[in-house]
Structure formats: C-alpha cells, structure tokens
Design an enzyme around this catalytic site. Structure first.
Site, PDB file in Angstrom:
ATOM      1  N   SER A  63       0.808  -1.226   0.000  1.00  0.00           N
ATOM      2  CA  SER A  63       0.000   0.000   0.000  1.00  0.00           C
ATOM      3  C   SER A  63       0.841   1.276   0.000  1.00  0.00           C
ATOM      4  O   SER A  63       1.952   1.300   0.522  1.00  0.00           O
ATOM      5  CB  SER A  63      -0.911   0.031   1.238  1.00  0.00           C
ATOM      6  OG  SER A  63      -1.705  -1.118   1.278  1.00  0.00           O
ATOM      7  N   GLU A  64       0.244   2.306  -0.573  1.00  0.00           N
ATOM      8  CA  GLU A  64       0.889   3.626  -0.633  1.00  0.00           C
ATOM      9  C   GLU A  64      -0.161   4.686  -0.294  1.00  0.00           C
ATOM     10  O   GLU A  64      -1.360   4.377  -0.265  1.00  0.00           O
ATOM     11  CB  GLU A  64       1.449   3.863  -2.051  1.00  0.00           C
ATOM     12  CG  GLU A  64       2.523   2.860  -2.401  1.00  0.00           C
ATOM     13  CD  GLU A  64       3.202   3.126  -3.737  1.00  0.00           C
ATOM     14  OE1 GLU A  64       2.830   4.119  -4.408  1.00  0.00           O
ATOM     15  OE2 GLU A  64       4.104   2.360  -4.082  1.00  0.00           O
ATOM     16  N   GLU A 112      -5.766  -6.113   4.055  1.00  0.00           N
ATOM     17  CA  GLU A 112      -5.682  -7.234   3.107  1.00  0.00           C
ATOM     18  C   GLU A 112      -6.930  -7.296   2.220  1.00  0.00           C
ATOM     19  O   GLU A 112      -7.432  -8.368   1.900  1.00  0.00           O
ATOM     20  CB  GLU A 112      -5.406  -8.550   3.849  1.00  0.00           C
ATOM     21  CG  GLU A 112      -4.076  -8.465   4.588  1.00  0.00           C
ATOM     22  CD  GLU A 112      -3.433  -9.775   4.925  1.00  0.00           C
ATOM     23  OE1 GLU A 112      -3.715 -10.763   4.233  1.00  0.00           O
ATOM     24  OE2 GLU A 112      -2.633  -9.787   5.862  1.00  0.00           O
ATOM     25  N   GLY A 161     -22.740  -0.558  30.997  1.00  0.00           N
ATOM     26  CA  GLY A 161     -21.855   0.612  31.124  1.00  0.00           C
ATOM     27  C   GLY A 161     -20.404   0.186  31.269  1.00  0.00           C
ATOM     28  O   GLY A 161     -19.496   0.864  30.772  1.00  0.00           O
ATOM     29  N   GLU A 201     -22.165  -4.606  24.639  1.00  0.00           N
ATOM     30  CA  GLU A 201     -23.488  -4.257  25.159  1.00  0.00           C
ATOM     31  C   GLU A 201     -23.868  -5.117  26.360  1.00  0.00           C
ATOM     32  O   GLU A 201     -24.532  -4.667  27.289  1.00  0.00           O
ATOM     33  CB  GLU A 201     -24.541  -4.370  24.054  1.00  0.00           C
ATOM     34  CG  GLU A 201     -24.398  -3.262  23.027  1.00  0.00           C
ATOM     35  CD  GLU A 201     -25.421  -3.354  21.900  1.00  0.00           C
ATOM     36  OE1 GLU A 201     -26.546  -3.842  22.146  1.00  0.00           O
ATOM     37  OE2 GLU A 201     -25.091  -2.955  20.771  1.00  0.00           O
ATOM     38  N   GLY A 205      -2.963 -14.824   2.816  1.00  0.00           N
ATOM     39  CA  GLY A 205      -2.984 -13.942   3.983  1.00  0.00           C
ATOM     40  C   GLY A 205      -4.389 -13.757   4.538  1.00  0.00           C
ATOM     41  O   GLY A 205      -4.584 -13.652   5.749  1.00  0.00           O
ATOM     42  N   GLY A 263      -4.589   1.987  -2.426  1.00  0.00           N
ATOM     43  CA  GLY A 263      -4.977   0.996  -1.420  1.00  0.00           C
ATOM     44  C   GLY A 263      -5.702  -0.134  -2.109  1.00  0.00           C
ATOM     45  O   GLY A 263      -5.090  -1.118  -2.542  1.00  0.00           O
TER      46      GLY A 263
END
Ligand code: FAD
Length: 388
Positions: A134-135, A371, A348, A344, A250, A139
């Site tokens: 990637s660059e 990937e 809290g 959930e 991968g 992508g």
C-alpha cells in the site's frame, strides 16, 4: 468408523499434533501476553520482550522447512496460532500473522534457493518480516502504486513511499512492491527483498490507531534505495501475481485473527453475564441475554468453519481463493457483530477501559479493512462466481 469418515474428519477436529500446538500457544498467550495487553494498548506499543519469545516458541517459521529451523508445518497450524493469540490480543496475533502468512509464504513460494538459504534461518530465529504494497494514493487499487524501481546495472534503485505497513517499526526485512516499467502498467510491478539497513531506506511516521494499537503500522520511505540484483523476489514484472497470490493466503490468517477476537469477546461476555446481577439474579438467567449469547456462538462457529476449511483446502493443494475471500469477509463481519454485542452485554462497564469488551470491539474493526476491504472481498467472490 467407515473409510470415508476416517479420510475426512470433521473440520474442527484437531489431530494430536494440532491439539498440542494449539494448547501450547494458548498457554503462552495467557501467561506471557495477557498480563501486558492493557498497558500495550494504552501505550500504543508492543512489549519488546514478547517478539523474541515468538521466535523461541517456533511461531515464526510455522511453514518454513525444518532444515532452515522452521516447524515444517501447515497453514492450518498458523491459523491455530493466530486464532489463539487473537483471543488474548489481536496485536500479538498480527505480528505472527504477517510474518508467517505474508512474508514467509511469499519467500518460500517465490524465492530462489539462495534467498531461502540466506534468509530462512534468520526468519525463524530473529528477523521479523513485513509486506509493503500500500501507498498513500493506492490501497484498494493496489497496482496503481507509484514507487519506482530503476535498473542501475549491478543493482536496483527504489524510490517512493509505502503507507500502513504492519510490523514496520520492528521488521528487519521487507517485501516491497515497486514498478520497474510504468509503460507496462501492472505488468511492471516487481517484488524486492529490502533489508532495513540498505542505503536509502527509512521507516517514517507510526500511526496512532483505533484498534490493534500495539501493532506497529508505519510509513516507509525509499530515497534511491539501493537493492542488490540478488534481492528481486520472483521474476521481474510478476510482482502483481506475487501480491495477489500471497494475499489470497494472507486472508485466511486475517480470518483466523477475527475468529480469535470474536472468541475472546464471547468468552469475556459469557463469564460476565454469569457474575453480574440485576433484578435479583444473574443476567445470564434472562432468556433475552441467553439468546444473544447463542446467536454470537452460532455466528462464531460458522466463521470458524469457513476459516478452517479455507486453510485445510490450501494445505491440501486445492483451489481456495474464493473460500479465503469468503472466510475473511464473513469472519470480519462476525467479529464486528460479536464484539459489539459483547460490549453491550457488559452494559456501562463495557464502555470502560477497565473491562476487556471495548478493546475487542476496537480491534475487530480492522478485519473489514486490511488485506482488501470487505468490498474488495465481495469483488473477488463475485468475479469467481460469474466466471462459473
Ligand atoms: C492497521 C492497518 C494495517 C495495514 N497493514 C498493511 C500492510 O502491512 N501492508 C500493506 O501493504 N498495506 C497495509 N494496510 C493497508 C490496507 O491494506 C489498505 O488500507 C486497504 O487495502 C484499503 O485501502 P485504502 O485505505 O487506500 O482505502 P480505499 O481503497 O481508498 O477505500 C476506501 C473505501 O472505498 C471502497 N472502495 C474502493 N474501491 C472500490 C471499488 N472498486 N468498489 C467498491 N468499493 C470500493 C473501499 O471498500 C473502502 O470502503 C494496512 C492498513 C491498516 C489500517
């Protein structure tokens, strides 16, 4: 037992070797990784003492042949290791995943024997690998990459930037994709084995991320980086094929990471609902809560079957690209749902960093992105479907 049953055990049935291996990784994850998970996540930094332990335990050369110090094992064993680590920490899992399912696999498959001799013994003992495709501007459209490789006679010279590179902060060896001839489009893309010490190579900015915070994700900077001719991986111009085929494998690893994350979140919620009391009883006694747990477990079981099947297909030498894309797509969706539901069920407390639920929720999100995003998995599946 009939012959058929002997020949085809259930997908989730583990052989003795697989069971021993899985249990050893589980024990390691619980005793040596779990105590550090909270601090590593908060600091956004992996504990440096754990990476050498991955090597010592034989987790970094799972499919590398024994003559190079590897375990000579299967993709399925890699899946078990990644799943077990991800139950405890998805960041720990991705170090092992990228090293085995991307780096080692690409080197074993496409590297020459001299490259195997030179690097495999180190990759099983101390040298961490990374995979740089990637660059900033490419992508999903990975083959629009702009990093260029110029032939300088006795060496190649690489110039460009890589983005989002997992293991970037610690890796010593990188598979870097660059274009040797832009006039040929994606058929100019070539893979190079680049050592961290090569002149003109530098590791840039490290990302501060939502999840898998302890996994390093960095930029790589190549300024006329000098790469020996002997470090071209596979044929010149075949980098696109190396990238596609390596990522097919991968994705099974990412599937394993996602079922590990979902499984950790489910286990945490299952324990919590039996302790937490409301309306005078444990919340696990409410049918509404039971049904939610049952749905999570069912989703996870389906995802695990898909991931295990894709790995076993690969190990059997059968086509697996469609199954791997489906397994990655589905397991990341399941991890997203299961971790959200787990949070959930903690009420809290699920929203607090003192409990594990929120980290699982943050860690799950990456499965739909790297990937190949979920849309890219759908594109692969649809392409194969329409081809018949
Ligand atoms: C934590 C992390 C670690 C990573 N590790 C690595 C690594 O080790 N090595 C490496 O090379 N890369 C790595 N990546 C990069 C990753 O593979 C890319 O981020 C991913 O492929 C998506 O590319 P992008 O970010 O440019 O998104 P884009 O391609 O810009 O996509 C943005 C959105 O548009 C959608 N989209 C794009 N094109 C289409 C289309 N044709 N049809 C439908 N929808 C489309 C996508 O699905 C997505 O939702 C990593 C990323 C992250 C976040």
């Amino acid at each position: 037992m009939s012959d058929l049953a002997t020949a085809a055990p259930p997908l989730t049935h583990l052989s003795e070797e697989e069971t021993m291996f899985r249990d050893a990784v589980r024990e390691f994850a619980q005793t040596e990784v779990a105590p550090h998970v909270h601090a590593m996540d908060a600091a956004g930094k992996f504990n440096a003492d754990i990476i050498p332990r991955f090597f010592e335990l034989g987790l970094m050369g799972i499919e590398i042949p024994e003559r190079f110090g590897g375990a000579g094992g299967s993709m399925f064993l890699a899946v078990l290791a990644i799943e077990e680590l991800a139950r405890v920490d998805a960041s720990a899992a991705i170090y092992v995943d990228v090293h085995n399912t991307l780096f080692n696999n690409a080197l074993l498959r496409w590297g020459g024997s001299e490259q195997h001799e030179r690097y495999c013994p180190r990759l099983t003992t101390e040298l961490l690998g990374a995979f740089a495709l990637s660059e900033p501007a490419s992508g999903s459209d990975a083959f629009a990459l702009e990093t260029k490789a110029e032939d300088k006679g006795d060496h190649w010279e690489l110039t460009g930037r890589k983005f989002w590179i997992t293991n970037g902060a610690e890796a010593g060896l990188f598979i870097i994709f660059a274009n040797t001839d832009f006039t040929k489009g994606y058929k100019g893309i070539t893979a190079f084995l680049v050592e961290r010490e090569f002149p003109g190579f530098a590791v840039g900015k490290k990302e501060d991320k939502l999840g898998i915070r302890a996994s390093s994700t960095t930029e790589l900077i190549l300024e006329a980086c000098r790469v020996p001719k002997a470090n071209v991986l596979g044929p010149v111009g075949q980098g696109y094929k190396i990238a596609i085929e390596t990522l097919n494998e991968g994705r099974i690893g990412i599937g394993a990471q996602m079922i590990g994350v979902a499984s950790g979140a489910l286990a945490a919620a299952t324990a919590y609902v039996q302790e937490r009391k409301q309306f005078g009883k444990a919340i696990a006694e409410f049918q509404g809560v039971q049904f939610q747990l049952a749905q999570m477990a069912t989703d996870l079981e389906a995802a695990r079957l898909m991931v295990y099947n894709a790995a076993r297909l690969k190990d059997a030498g059968m086509p697996f690209a469609r199954e791997a894309a489906m397994a990655k797509l589905f397991s990341s969706q399941v991890a997203d749902r299961v971790t959200s539901q787990s949070l959930e069920l903690f009420g809290g407390y699920g929203y607090s960093k003192e409990y594990p639920a929120e980290k699982y929720y943050r860690d799950a999100k990456i499965g739909t992105i790297y990937e190949g995003t979920s849309n890219m998995q759908l594109q692969t599946i649809a392409k194969l479907l329409l081809k018949g």
